[in-house]
Write an enzyme that holds these catalytic residues in place. Structure first.
Site, mmCIF file in Angstrom:
data_model
loop_
_atom_site.group_PDB
_atom_site.id
_atom_site.type_symbol
_atom_site.label_atom_id
_atom_site.label_comp_id
_atom_site.label_asym_id
_atom_site.label_seq_id
_atom_site.Cartn_x
_atom_site.Cartn_y
_atom_site.Cartn_z
ATOM 1 N N SER A 98 10.764 -1.216 -0.345
ATOM 2 C CA SER A 98 10.023 -0.176 0.490
ATOM 3 C C SER A 98 11.065 0.900 0.607
ATOM 4 O O SER A 98 11.557 1.672 -0.171
ATOM 5 C CB SER A 98 9.579 -0.610 1.714
ATOM 6 O OG SER A 98 8.612 0.229 2.397
ATOM 7 N N HIS A 102 2.950 -6.495 1.677
ATOM 8 C CA HIS A 102 3.724 -5.584 1.261
ATOM 9 C C HIS A 102 5.210 -6.032 1.477
ATOM 10 O O HIS A 102 6.175 -5.704 0.443
ATOM 11 C CB HIS A 102 3.812 -4.352 2.428
ATOM 12 C CG HIS A 102 4.930 -3.415 2.247
ATOM 13 N ND1 HIS A 102 5.118 -2.750 0.789
ATOM 14 C CD2 HIS A 102 5.674 -2.898 3.036
ATOM 15 C CE1 HIS A 102 5.922 -1.966 1.061
ATOM 16 N NE2 HIS A 102 6.429 -1.877 2.258
#
Length: 384
Positions: free
Chosen positions: A158, A352
């Site tokens: 990320s 995620h």
């Protein structure tokens, strides 16, 4: 769709349908209670140390201004895997992955708490620009290895993936072998910026205990692997012993998880009494809150992600992109992938926080990538 876009901006994940919301109650049947007690970092890493580095004006000498970044390490030989976590998380998010990858291949692991995150202590704590954080990475490598660093593969998730790309593109690591980016793509990240503040406001502000925070992270869907949540959530939240004003407490989920249904009449009758007791209890008890106020980092979001796809494609080292879904690809990366400019793998059945949710699958992907490029070898006795 809006919630899915958030996945590519920061490491946090919106609550899934049916997940625990602030002030809600979640009931679990008899015998189904899971263990949310915290796990120690030492069960996954061999060492932990503060790395003191030089700032722009030379080496700091006073205690208050010394520039420290915390690292966790494992392994004694082989190439170094330099691990960068997502926004709001810490190096502990790599704990389970580290244990797995070190059982697969000959390697060393260095997982960093980026500035303002985890237990890292830095001067200019308000500076979270991509350029500054990329320079931090280079300084840690220099402090650890001097002018002749070992071969290094940088892996980022990320926000950490974006910083990994900036670090590689700026050549802050002269011995860079390869680059791995996990679930961050410029297109979807940029689309999410406008609504990210609303998402951050929807999270609980406080927790009554670390166990409570771990439970929320699992039941909200932020981390789908209970083991990883038990070791990594301690890097996301911190103990706050100061009295908290009622607005903050009102968004706490400490009373939101119960195992048995309460009698509604009894609850109504004792409501006022409990409110008074809770007010007194809050003043006495420690509570936990987020270590990083992500909402205050907004001015840096654009700089982390804008131009990221093109920058990723210009990096000359072998590249691996791991995604939680193929829909994450933007135009530039789709074309680049068709042209064979990087290797891509989609890992289904995870959120995620890919490296936390499915650490074995991520370790297998990284291990095979590194062996294929002859960066290292599988450990003797490991059956691939």
């Amino acid at each position: 769709m809006e919630k899915q876009l958030h996945l590519n901006l920061l490491a946090s994940r919106p609550p899934v349908a049916g997940g625990l919301q602030s002030g809600s109650k979640m009931r679990m049947g008899p015998g189904r209670k899971r263990d949310f007690t915290p796990l120690l970092w030492s069960q996954y890493f061999e060492t932990m140390e503060d790395v003191e580095v030089e700032n722009e004006n030379g080496k700091d000498i006073s205690f208050d201004s010394r520039f420290y970044l915390l690292i966790y390490c494992s392994g004694s030989h082989g190439p170094v895997l330099l691990l960068l976590h997502g926004g709001g998380h810490s190096a502990l998010s790599w704990a389970v992955f580290t244990a797995v990858i070190c059982s697969r291949i000959n390697c060393r692991v260095v997982a960093m708490d980026l500035r303002v995150h985890g237990d890292t202590k830095v001067k200019d704590a308000d500076d979270l620009s991509a350029d500054t954080m990329a320079k931090d990475i280079g300084k840690v490598v220099e402090a650890l290895y001097g002018e002749n660093p070992p071969p290094i593969m940088i892996i980022g998730h990320s926000m950490g993936g974006a910083i990994a790309v900036h670090t590689a593109a700026a050549n802050h690591i002269p011995s860079l072998l390869g680059l791995c980016v996990i679930d961050v793509v410029e297109g979807t990240a940029m689309d999410a910026l406008n609504s990210m503040q609303n998402f951050l406001r929807s999270r609980p502000k406080t927790f009554k205990s670390l166990e409570n925070a771990i439970e929320w992270s699992v039941k909200s869907g932020q981390i789908r692997n209970v083991e990883s949540a038990r070791v990594s959530m301690g890097g996301q939240v911190k103990k706050w012993e100061e009295p908290i004003s009622s607005p903050g407490v009102s968004n706490s989920i400490g009373e939101g998880i119960i195992e048995e249904e309460e009698d509604e009449e009894a609850e109504e009758e004792s409501n006022n009494k409990r409110m008074k007791e809770d007010d007194q209890e809050i003043k006495k008890e420690s509570i936990f809150t987020w270590r990083v106020e992500l909402s205050k980092t907004e001015k840096y979001w654009d700089g982390w992600f804008r131009g990221l796809s093109a920058l990723f494609l210009t990096c000359s080292v072998p590249k691996l992109l791991l995604l939680a879904g193929v829909d994450r690809l933007d135009k530039d990366l789709t074309i680049g992938q068709m042209q064979g400019k990087f290797q891509m793998q989609v890992l289904p059945q995870c959120g995620h926080a890919v490296h936390e949710d499915v650490p074995e699958k991520v370790a297998d992907a990284v291990a095979s990538f590194m062996v294929r490029h002859k960066f290292t070898e599988f450990k003797e006795g490991y059956l691939w």
